[in-house]
Design an enzyme around this catalytic site. Structure first.
Site, PDB file in Angstrom:
ATOM      1  NE  ARG A 137      15.553 -53.193  20.481  1.00  0.00           N
ATOM      2  CZ  ARG A 137      16.681 -53.522  19.958  1.00  0.00           C
ATOM      3  NH1 ARG A 137      16.542 -54.655  19.175  1.00  0.00           N
ATOM      4  NH2 ARG A 137      17.806 -52.961  20.772  1.00  0.00           N
ATOM      5  CD1 TRP A 183      23.260 -51.929  32.470  1.00  0.00           C
ATOM      6  CD2 TRP A 183      23.333 -51.198  30.606  1.00  0.00           C
ATOM      7  NE1 TRP A 183      22.169 -52.111  32.117  1.00  0.00           N
ATOM      8  CE2 TRP A 183      22.222 -51.508  30.693  1.00  0.00           C
ATOM      9  CE3 TRP A 183      23.342 -50.405  29.453  1.00  0.00           C
ATOM     10  CZ2 TRP A 183      20.985 -51.349  30.019  1.00  0.00           C
ATOM     11  CZ3 TRP A 183      22.376 -50.396  28.412  1.00  0.00           C
ATOM     12  CH2 TRP A 183      21.225 -50.737  28.885  1.00  0.00           C
ATOM     13  CD  GLU A 211      19.770 -54.258  34.145  1.00  0.00           C
ATOM     14  OE1 GLU A 211      20.352 -54.199  33.053  1.00  0.00           O
ATOM     15  OE2 GLU A 211      19.096 -55.463  34.264  1.00  0.00           O
ATOM     16  CB  ALA A 251      27.438 -60.330  21.528  1.00  0.00           C
ATOM     17  CG  ASP A 258      22.086 -63.190  24.722  1.00  0.00           C
ATOM     18  OD1 ASP A 258      22.042 -64.491  24.652  1.00  0.00           O
ATOM     19  OD2 ASP A 258      23.283 -62.605  25.014  1.00  0.00           O
ATOM     20  CB  CYS A 292      16.625 -55.555  24.531  1.00  0.00           C
ATOM     21  SG  CYS A 292      18.172 -55.434  23.713  1.00  0.00           S
ATOM     22  CB  ILE A 320      21.176 -69.411  20.345  1.00  0.00           C
ATOM     23  CG1 ILE A 320      19.845 -69.768  21.220  1.00  0.00           C
ATOM     24  CG2 ILE A 320      22.445 -69.745  21.130  1.00  0.00           C
ATOM     25  CD1 ILE A 320      19.715 -71.109  21.029  1.00  0.00           C
ATOM     26  CE1 TYR A 322      14.787 -51.255  28.393  1.00  0.00           C
ATOM     27  CE2 TYR A 322      17.195 -51.096  28.819  1.00  0.00           C
ATOM     28  CZ  TYR A 322      16.326 -51.752  28.052  1.00  0.00           C
ATOM     29  OH  TYR A 322      16.455 -52.499  26.962  1.00  0.00           O
TER      30      TYR A 322
END
Length: 313
Positions: A216, A80, A58, A312, A219, A196, A258, A144
């Protein structure tokens, strides 16, 4: 990695229950920081197995400036997939079974999961084998890689932030402007997922290169172990190109959370004792941009067994 476990424990104990974009629900706490001395070992979590190959591929995808999942699929990396899959199943081109809320439904409905898995496998095959399909539905927007390597200017030109910051480290190591930002407000609407990990800064002192990341949203169970290792790897790579030793990686997190469907997994992880950290070996020449997977070697990684948990979306 005890400080990572301490953060998990703190958020479990003192966090606030909050709703979230995915509909899953979280226990959340705001404003935390961890600092890892990279001379003490490579900071890859040992209380569960973390797939370092996915982290490395990645990162190379980001460094390439790529924003299409085809490269990731070629590396057998599915980090992804769900976001690109969502673009397809919500498009007018899709005529298969209803995939509404596929993320949550696939966790709760075994029959639906079989249908979902079949559609996802079809999607991956089409990305790999159909160039037109990959171009249309494998693209994640200005995520990114685009921001790191081709930040858009109002003049129509682009800025290669990563290349410029490496040159800045080499030519002006004491600068306080060794910064790369992924948070481009104008491009947020065109991203599959707003970044993120939004901004990172390098710092040179005593012949060592350190990096601080501002994230920001984190997880804590699934994502943060990846982020720690990814930016530690990036710090090693840039340090090598700039003839510096790796210093520290500082991880600053805004919303540290979490997910409510990760609580059992977190408690299992907290019951385990950390093991000795692995070490990292880079075997290529001193060039970040030519690094390939075969140039990255993780040595003596002997973690506890993996702990599975749903993503998620």
């Amino acid at each position: 990695m005890q400080q990572y476990l301490n953060l998990l424990q703190k958020v479990l104990k003192d966090g606030t229950e909050k709703s979230d974009r995915t509909g899953t629900g979280t226990i959340s706490s705001f404003g935390h920081q961890m600092k890892f001395d990279l001379s003490e070992g490579f900071p890859l979590v040992t209380t569960k197995r973390v797939p370092f190959r996915l982290i490395a591929s990645e990162l190379l995808w980001f460094i390439k400036g790529d924003t299409n999942i085809k490269y990731l699929l070629q590396q057998n990396n599915h980090i992804w997939d769900e976001w690109a899959f969502q673009n397809w199943v919500e498009s007018d081109s899709y005529d298969g079974p209803d995939m509404t809320d596929f993320g949550l439904r696939s966790q709760k409905d075994a029959e639906f999961k079989k249908i979902y898995d079949k559609q996802m496998e079809l999607f991956r095959t089409l990305i790999l084998e159909d160039e037109h399909f990959a171009k249309e539905f494998g693209e994640l927007g200005d995520v990114y890689g685009k921001q790191w390597r081709a930040w858009s200017k109002s003049t129509g030109e682009t800025i290669d932030q990563l290349k410029e910051v490496i040159q800045s480290i080499k030519n002006n190591p004491d600068s306080r402007r060794h910064i790369v930002s992924a948070w481009n407000p104008e491009d947020i609407p065109s991203m599959a997922l707003p970044p993120c990990h939004t901004l990172f800064q390098f710092y040179v002192a005593d012949g060592k290169l350190s990096c601080q990341l501002y994230q920001r949203s984190g997880d804590l169970f699934l994502g943060i172990p990846f982020n720690i290792a990814s930016y530690a790897l990036l710090t090693h790579m840039v340090a090598k190109e700039c003839n510096l030793e790796p210093g520290s990686f500082i991880h600053t997190i805004g919303d540290a959370h979490i997910y409510s469907n990760h609580l059992n997994q977190v408690n299992e992880q907290l019951s385990r004792q950390p093991k000795e950290l692995p070490t990292l070996k880079l075997t290529n020449e001193q060039d970040v941009f030519s690094t390939q997977m075969e140039h990255i070697e993780l040595i003596n990684y002997n973690p506890h067994p993996s702990i599975k948990a749903p993503v998620a979306v």
